[in-house]
Scaffold this motif. Structure first.
Motif, PDB file in Angstrom:
ATOM      1  N   GLU A   9     -13.179   2.003  -2.786  1.00  0.00           N
ATOM      2  CA  GLU A   9     -14.410   2.685  -3.555  1.00  0.00           C
ATOM      3  C   GLU A   9     -15.535   3.062  -2.654  1.00  0.00           C
ATOM      4  O   GLU A   9     -15.935   2.246  -1.680  1.00  0.00           O
ATOM      5  CB  GLU A   9     -14.879   1.885  -4.597  1.00  0.00           C
ATOM      6  N   ASP A  10     -15.459   4.342  -2.167  1.00  0.00           N
ATOM      7  CA  ASP A  10     -16.595   4.846  -1.471  1.00  0.00           C
ATOM      8  C   ASP A  10     -18.149   5.144  -1.969  1.00  0.00           C
ATOM      9  O   ASP A  10     -18.154   5.639  -2.945  1.00  0.00           O
ATOM     10  CB  ASP A  10     -16.217   6.016  -0.620  1.00  0.00           C
ATOM     11  N   THR A  11     -18.978   4.455  -1.315  1.00  0.00           N
ATOM     12  CA  THR A  11     -20.420   4.572  -1.749  1.00  0.00           C
ATOM     13  C   THR A  11     -21.287   5.200  -0.894  1.00  0.00           C
ATOM     14  O   THR A  11     -22.613   5.088  -0.983  1.00  0.00           O
ATOM     15  CB  THR A  11     -20.939   3.203  -2.326  1.00  0.00           C
ATOM     16  N   THR A  12     -20.615   6.302   0.055  1.00  0.00           N
ATOM     17  CA  THR A  12     -21.469   6.885   0.879  1.00  0.00           C
ATOM     18  C   THR A  12     -22.530   7.673   0.110  1.00  0.00           C
ATOM     19  O   THR A  12     -23.722   7.968   0.648  1.00  0.00           O
ATOM     20  CB  THR A  12     -20.674   7.811   1.645  1.00  0.00           C
ATOM     21  N   LEU A  13     -22.415   8.261  -1.083  1.00  0.00           N
ATOM     22  CA  LEU A  13     -23.100   9.246  -1.688  1.00  0.00           C
ATOM     23  C   LEU A  13     -24.267   8.653  -2.582  1.00  0.00           C
ATOM     24  O   LEU A  13     -25.159   8.989  -3.102  1.00  0.00           O
ATOM     25  CB  LEU A  13     -22.230  10.104  -2.411  1.00  0.00           C
ATOM     26  N   ARG A  14     -24.047   7.167  -2.663  1.00  0.00           N
ATOM     27  CA  ARG A  14     -24.968   6.366  -3.390  1.00  0.00           C
ATOM     28  C   ARG A  14     -25.683   5.402  -2.405  1.00  0.00           C
ATOM     29  O   ARG A  14     -26.840   5.612  -2.018  1.00  0.00           O
ATOM     30  CB  ARG A  14     -24.237   5.527  -4.615  1.00  0.00           C
ATOM     31  N   ASP A  15     -24.954   4.143  -2.196  1.00  0.00           N
ATOM     32  CA  ASP A  15     -25.506   3.275  -1.209  1.00  0.00           C
ATOM     33  C   ASP A  15     -25.815   3.966   0.218  1.00  0.00           C
ATOM     34  O   ASP A  15     -26.765   3.623   0.865  1.00  0.00           O
ATOM     35  CB  ASP A  15     -24.638   1.989  -1.258  1.00  0.00           C
ATOM     36  N   GLY A  16     -24.862   4.951   0.545  1.00  0.00           N
ATOM     37  CA  GLY A  16     -24.874   5.552   1.985  1.00  0.00           C
ATOM     38  C   GLY A  16     -26.322   6.085   1.836  1.00  0.00           C
ATOM     39  O   GLY A  16     -27.169   6.256   3.029  1.00  0.00           O
ATOM     40  N   GLU A  17     -26.667   6.965   0.984  1.00  0.00           N
ATOM     41  CA  GLU A  17     -27.562   7.865   0.881  1.00  0.00           C
ATOM     42  C   GLU A  17     -29.208   6.977   1.023  1.00  0.00           C
ATOM     43  O   GLU A  17     -29.955   7.694   1.131  1.00  0.00           O
ATOM     44  CB  GLU A  17     -27.368   8.808  -0.083  1.00  0.00           C
ATOM     45  N   GLN A  18     -28.975   5.806   0.370  1.00  0.00           N
ATOM     46  CA  GLN A  18     -30.146   4.904   0.202  1.00  0.00           C
ATOM     47  C   GLN A  18     -30.576   4.743   1.788  1.00  0.00           C
ATOM     48  O   GLN A  18     -31.519   3.915   1.799  1.00  0.00           O
ATOM     49  CB  GLN A  18     -29.963   3.815  -0.653  1.00  0.00           C
ATOM     50  N   ALA A  19     -29.808   4.910   2.787  1.00  0.00           N
ATOM     51  CA  ALA A  19     -30.218   4.531   4.166  1.00  0.00           C
ATOM     52  C   ALA A  19     -31.707   5.190   4.335  1.00  0.00           C
ATOM     53  O   ALA A  19     -31.773   6.453   4.045  1.00  0.00           O
ATOM     54  CB  ALA A  19     -29.427   4.886   5.258  1.00  0.00           C
ATOM     55  N   PRO A  20     -32.698   4.583   4.780  1.00  0.00           N
ATOM     56  CA  PRO A  20     -33.955   5.021   5.210  1.00  0.00           C
ATOM     57  C   PRO A  20     -33.894   6.493   5.887  1.00  0.00           C
ATOM     58  O   PRO A  20     -33.221   6.552   6.675  1.00  0.00           O
ATOM     59  CB  PRO A  20     -34.745   4.024   6.169  1.00  0.00           C
ATOM     60  N   GLY A  21     -34.643   7.416   5.252  1.00  0.00           N
ATOM     61  CA  GLY A  21     -34.657   8.849   5.988  1.00  0.00           C
ATOM     62  C   GLY A  21     -33.445   9.953   5.512  1.00  0.00           C
ATOM     63  O   GLY A  21     -33.660  10.714   5.959  1.00  0.00           O
ATOM     64  N   VAL A  22     -32.561   9.341   4.925  1.00  0.00           N
ATOM     65  CA  VAL A  22     -31.314  10.070   4.497  1.00  0.00           C
ATOM     66  C   VAL A  22     -31.697  10.837   3.087  1.00  0.00           C
ATOM     67  O   VAL A  22     -32.047   9.996   2.082  1.00  0.00           O
ATOM     68  CB  VAL A  22     -30.285   9.316   4.360  1.00  0.00           C
ATOM     69  N   ALA A  23     -31.292  12.093   2.965  1.00  0.00           N
ATOM     70  CA  ALA A  23     -31.405  12.598   1.680  1.00  0.00           C
ATOM     71  C   ALA A  23     -30.669  13.890   1.697  1.00  0.00           C
ATOM     72  O   ALA A  23     -30.549  15.010   2.351  1.00  0.00           O
ATOM     73  CB  ALA A  23     -33.071  13.274   1.368  1.00  0.00           C
ATOM     74  N   PHE A  24     -29.429  13.761   0.901  1.00  0.00           N
ATOM     75  CA  PHE A  24     -28.312  14.704   0.742  1.00  0.00           C
ATOM     76  C   PHE A  24     -28.691  15.940  -0.288  1.00  0.00           C
ATOM     77  O   PHE A  24     -29.274  15.536  -1.312  1.00  0.00           O
ATOM     78  CB  PHE A  24     -27.018  14.245   0.482  1.00  0.00           C
ATOM     79  N   SER A  25     -28.614  17.080   0.030  1.00  0.00           N
ATOM     80  CA  SER A  25     -28.807  18.221  -0.989  1.00  0.00           C
ATOM     81  C   SER A  25     -27.603  18.298  -1.812  1.00  0.00           C
ATOM     82  O   SER A  25     -26.443  17.569  -1.619  1.00  0.00           O
ATOM     83  CB  SER A  25     -29.028  19.594  -0.412  1.00  0.00           C
ATOM     84  N   LYS A  26     -27.609  19.057  -2.945  1.00  0.00           N
ATOM     85  CA  LYS A  26     -26.392  19.179  -3.886  1.00  0.00           C
ATOM     86  C   LYS A  26     -25.304  19.799  -2.946  1.00  0.00           C
ATOM     87  O   LYS A  26     -24.066  19.290  -3.231  1.00  0.00           O
ATOM     88  CB  LYS A  26     -26.818  20.194  -4.917  1.00  0.00           C
ATOM     89  N   ALA A  27     -25.458  20.875  -2.267  1.00  0.00           N
ATOM     90  CA  ALA A  27     -24.367  21.188  -1.336  1.00  0.00           C
ATOM     91  C   ALA A  27     -23.720  20.352  -0.366  1.00  0.00           C
ATOM     92  O   ALA A  27     -22.692  20.232  -0.199  1.00  0.00           O
ATOM     93  CB  ALA A  27     -24.671  22.527  -0.507  1.00  0.00           C
ATOM     94  N   THR A  28     -24.590  19.595   0.360  1.00  0.00           N
ATOM     95  CA  THR A  28     -24.206  18.611   0.991  1.00  0.00           C
ATOM     96  C   THR A  28     -23.108  17.503   0.405  1.00  0.00           C
ATOM     97  O   THR A  28     -22.018  17.085   0.991  1.00  0.00           O
ATOM     98  CB  THR A  28     -25.284  17.737   1.750  1.00  0.00           C
TER      99      THR A  28
END
Length: 380
Positions: A9-28
């Motif tokens: 189960e990949d959590t790049t878009l949840r726990d991964g994005e919680q890395a300090p300074g990371v913010a993904f846009s909707k398109a990303t």
């Protein structure tokens, strides 16, 4: 023995994005989700509905693809969060709850009685609405094993489908993480999920230990992203399971390099050259004896082929190169090589590499060899 029905189960878009300074846009986020699906990932934790704003719009767009991938909506241990996530259309949810005394006291200001009551009511509500329910034992590394077993029994009896064993601050050794997964299996048939942080560089090892102890699910992030030191890397776990344990997860491994580069660009964090599986140096060879072996048989110094993971093999011309490397590059460029001249060229190559503090390009090598050839002609 690792079970044959293990689920990544990949959590790049949840726990991964919680890395300090990371913010993904909707398109990303939609682009990354598309690539995860194309890579063969079947379970994804795409974000946190309670964040609201653009995140909600993004998650609604992701849910249009729920027939292609299992999407897990992450929630705090709050009824309103769970209800809203199910209302959005999520058919699987996760409930985050702590089990260690320090997290109960300092993070949520509650006790164990509250934990059991809250877990039971949230699980019942979600199951009554017909969704898959995953629930955490957060900070499992500082949760007494006897209490962890009591909690596992309680959430299983309440109807939870899965118990996530979260080494929230990454303090467990592989042996201790294995011990906790095995302890749950001794008292409950509930499926368990590995969620291991990498604070001591053990996330992959701990996850493999958890799977060997009987866990069915495990979390990964692309490029080991995540809070603090991150999570187990998707590519590393995929290749380790495939090559070391004989478990093919159905991941299209030829996409792994491209996926890693996409996420690296989106997170503004360049891939380290030494990143296992997808780094630029993984299939780069400079040492003379290594290259000589590789030119005879590529299995000599590579555990798997670069094409398998979308990477490429390179022979580097530098301080540690040998004559076999130089001969191969020069002959590929259509240059006739003489042994005596090649030996002198190697000396020049090593000096040039030290002087410029980096490898030489093939053009630089050819120029060096040609200069030696011209000098030899003048002498004659």
């Amino acid at each position: 023995m690792i079970r044959r029905d293990v689920i990544l189960e990949d959590t790049t878009l949840r726990d991964g994005e919680q890395a300090p300074g990371v913010a993904f846009s909707k398109a990303t986020k939609l682009k990354i989700l598309d690539k995860l699906i194309a890579t063969g990932v079947k379970w994804v934790e795409p974000g946190i509905p309670a964040m609201g704003g653009e995140e909600l719009d993004t998650l609604h767009a992701m849910l249009e693809r729920k027939d292609e991938v299992k999407l897990i909506g992450w929630n705090r241990g709050i009824m309103e969060d769970v209800a809203a996530t199910i209302d959005m259309g999520f058919e699987a949810i996760h409930i985050g709850l702590p089990t260690s005394s320090i997290h109960l006291k300092e993070s949520v200001g509650k006790d164990r009685t509250w934990l059991f009551q809250r877990a039971a009511e949230l699980i019942k509500y979600a199951k009554d609405r017909g969704v898959f329910v995953s629930i955490s034992a957060e900070d499992v590394g500082r949760t007494e094993i006897i209490f962890l077993q009591e909690y596992a029994i309680a959430v299983s009896e309440a109807g939870a489908d899965r118990l996530r064993l979260s080494d929230t601050i990454g303090i467990l050794s592989p042996e201790e993480y294995w011990r906790r997964v095995e302890a749950v299996a001794q008292v409950s048939a509930i499926d368990t999920q590995c969620h291991c942080h990498n604070d001591f560089g053990l996330a992959v090892a701990n996850t493999l230990a958890g799977l060997r102890a009987g866990a069915r699910y495990f979390h990964v992030c692309v490029n080991s992203m995540g809070e603090r030191a991150g999570m187990p890397d998707l590519a590393q776990m995929t290749l380790a399971l495939k090559h070391l344990y004989g478990r093919d997860l159905g991941i299209r491994t030829e996409h792994l390099k491209e996926l890693a580069e996409m996420v690296a660009q989106a997170s503004h964090q360049p891939l380290p050259a030494w990143q296992p599986v997808v780094g630029d140096n993984v299939f780069a060879h400079e040492s003379g004896i290594h290259v000589k072996g590789m030119l005879n048989d590529t299995n000599t110094f590579e555990p798997f082929r670069p094409e398998e993971v979308g990477n490429v093999r390179r022979y580097v011309i530098g301080k540690h190169s040998g004559r076999a490397t130089l001969r191969s590059v020069l002959e590929d460029r259509g240059i006739d090589v003489e042994d005596d001249r090649l030996a002198r060229c190697l000396t020049e190559v090593r000096a040039a590499a030290i002087n410029q503090g980096a490898a030489l390009s093939p053009d630089q090598l050819c120029d060096l060899y040609k200069d030696l050839s011209r000098t030899a002609e003048v002498v004659q």
